[in-house]
Design a protein around this motif. Sequence first.
Motif, short mmCIF file in Angstrom:
data_model
loop_
_atom_site.label_atom_id
_atom_site.label_comp_id
_atom_site.label_asym_id
_atom_site.label_seq_id
_atom_site.Cartn_x
_atom_site.Cartn_y
_atom_site.Cartn_z
N ARG A 27 0.77 -1.17 0.01
CA ARG A 27 0.21 0.04 -0.03
C ARG A 27 0.84 1.21 -0.03
O ARG A 27 0.39 2.43 -0.38
CB ARG A 27 -0.82 0.14 1.23
N GLY A 28 2.00 1.19 0.63
CA GLY A 28 2.95 2.24 0.54
C GLY A 28 3.81 2.49 -0.72
O GLY A 28 4.78 3.47 -0.74
N GLY A 29 3.74 1.64 -1.58
CA GLY A 29 4.16 1.46 -3.09
C GLY A 29 5.55 1.18 -2.81
O GLY A 29 6.41 1.25 -3.91
N ILE A 30 5.88 -0.02 -2.22
CA ILE A 30 7.07 -0.61 -1.95
C ILE A 30 7.10 -1.80 -2.51
O ILE A 30 6.01 -2.77 -2.44
CB ILE A 30 7.33 -0.64 -0.53
N GLN A 31 7.89 -2.25 -3.47
CA GLN A 31 7.93 -3.44 -4.06
C GLN A 31 8.30 -4.52 -2.99
O GLN A 31 9.14 -4.40 -2.10
CB GLN A 31 8.86 -3.49 -5.14
N VAL A 32 7.48 -5.70 -2.98
CA VAL A 32 7.54 -6.59 -1.80
C VAL A 32 7.96 -7.90 -2.43
O VAL A 32 7.18 -8.47 -3.46
CB VAL A 32 6.68 -6.65 -0.88
N THR A 33 9.16 -8.54 -2.23
CA THR A 33 9.34 -9.96 -2.35
C THR A 33 9.26 -10.82 -1.21
O THR A 33 9.73 -10.46 -0.08
CB THR A 33 10.80 -10.10 -2.98
N ALA A 34 8.22 -11.87 -1.25
CA ALA A 34 7.90 -12.62 -0.16
C ALA A 34 8.83 -14.02 -0.55
O ALA A 34 8.60 -14.74 -1.55
CB ALA A 34 6.60 -13.07 0.08
N ALA A 35 9.88 -14.35 0.23
CA ALA A 35 10.67 -15.45 0.10
C ALA A 35 10.53 -16.49 1.10
O ALA A 35 10.50 -16.35 2.27
CB ALA A 35 12.25 -14.95 0.17
N SER A 36 10.60 -17.73 0.67
CA SER A 36 10.29 -18.93 1.59
C SER A 36 11.66 -19.53 2.01
O SER A 36 12.69 -19.60 1.17
CB SER A 36 9.49 -20.06 0.88
N ILE A 37 11.53 -19.94 3.26
CA ILE A 37 12.80 -20.72 3.71
C ILE A 37 12.46 -22.14 4.01
O ILE A 37 12.97 -22.65 5.00
CB ILE A 37 13.60 -19.98 4.82
N CYS A 38 11.31 -22.66 3.36
CA CYS A 38 11.03 -23.79 3.82
C CYS A 38 12.02 -25.01 3.69
O CYS A 38 12.69 -24.89 2.65
CB CYS A 38 9.64 -24.20 3.02
N PRO A 39 12.24 -25.73 4.53
CA PRO A 39 13.25 -26.83 4.25
C PRO A 39 12.95 -27.84 3.28
O PRO A 39 13.93 -28.05 2.60
CB PRO A 39 13.33 -27.48 5.75
N GLN A 40 11.71 -27.93 2.78
CA GLN A 40 11.36 -29.08 1.81
C GLN A 40 11.46 -28.19 0.44
O GLN A 40 11.05 -28.91 -0.61
CB GLN A 40 10.07 -29.45 1.99
N GLY A 41 11.98 -26.94 0.30
CA GLY A 41 11.97 -26.09 -0.81
C GLY A 41 10.71 -25.88 -1.47
O GLY A 41 10.81 -25.66 -2.60
N ARG A 42 9.74 -25.54 -0.80
CA ARG A 42 8.30 -25.29 -1.06
C ARG A 42 7.97 -23.81 -0.96
O ARG A 42 8.53 -23.16 -0.18
CB ARG A 42 7.36 -26.10 -0.54
N LEU A 43 7.34 -23.00 -2.07
CA LEU A 43 6.91 -21.88 -1.88
C LEU A 43 5.72 -21.66 -0.81
O LEU A 43 5.62 -20.71 -0.02
CB LEU A 43 6.19 -21.31 -3.21
N GLN A 44 4.94 -22.75 -0.77
CA GLN A 44 4.00 -22.81 0.28
C GLN A 44 4.46 -23.09 1.63
O GLN A 44 5.06 -24.18 1.90
CB GLN A 44 2.74 -23.53 -0.18
N ILE A 45 3.91 -22.14 2.79
CA ILE A 45 4.34 -22.50 4.22
C ILE A 45 2.89 -22.59 4.86
O ILE A 45 2.12 -22.05 4.40
CB ILE A 45 5.31 -21.68 4.68
N THR A 46 3.12 -23.11 5.97
CA THR A 46 1.97 -23.34 6.78
C THR A 46 2.19 -22.68 7.99
O THR A 46 3.47 -22.79 8.79
CB THR A 46 1.39 -24.89 7.50
N ALA A 47 1.61 -21.47 8.31
CA ALA A 47 1.94 -20.44 9.16
C ALA A 47 1.58 -21.18 10.75
O ALA A 47 1.00 -22.09 10.96
CB ALA A 47 1.28 -19.20 9.16
#
Length: 188
Positions: A27-47
């Motif tokens: 919302r503030g105009g900042i480009q955001v990259t969300a990066a996963s550090i899932c040990p199984q190498g998956r983009l989806q994580i369970t919070a």
Amino acid sequence: MSHHALVVLAPGCEELEAVASIDTLVRGGIQVTAASICPQGRLQITASRGVKLVADVLLESVAEQPFDLILLPGGLPGAEYLRDNPLLIHMLKAQRARGGWRAAICASPALVLAHHDLIGPAKVTGYPGTEGQLPASGFIAQAVVVDEPERLITSQGPGTSMAFALAAVRVLEGDTIADKVAAGMLLK
């Protein structure tokens, strides 16, 4: 020039802190990259509360990219995954060395930054109960602490996540943009 922030998502991260940060930065105009550090190498994580979050990339793919801000949500065991990721710690050390902004909320100031001696003389806060793991000389019991000289933003937890994210917008984009974002979100 748009600023660029990296938000690191780990299994068991606090979803409110992650999503509120990403949303507010965008919302503030900042480009955001969300990066996963899932040990199984998956983009989806369970919070931490079972919510599924999907990252844009794996951390490895952006490790050499410069960011204006690296932001760490808290939560358990998310903060432990952050603490134990050598690549992330390398990136945080490089970010500090070059004077880039870092932000950590909830358990992450203590479990990640303090654990790896990445606080220095900064004033900080964190989740209540983690004070003993933070430098006593720098601890302040308030919702959000911004240490300009050390380029560090810290906050206490889920309920302070909006103020935390707005502080990040404020340091990157200035008061006018941060106030506009806050007003649009009915926070002002």
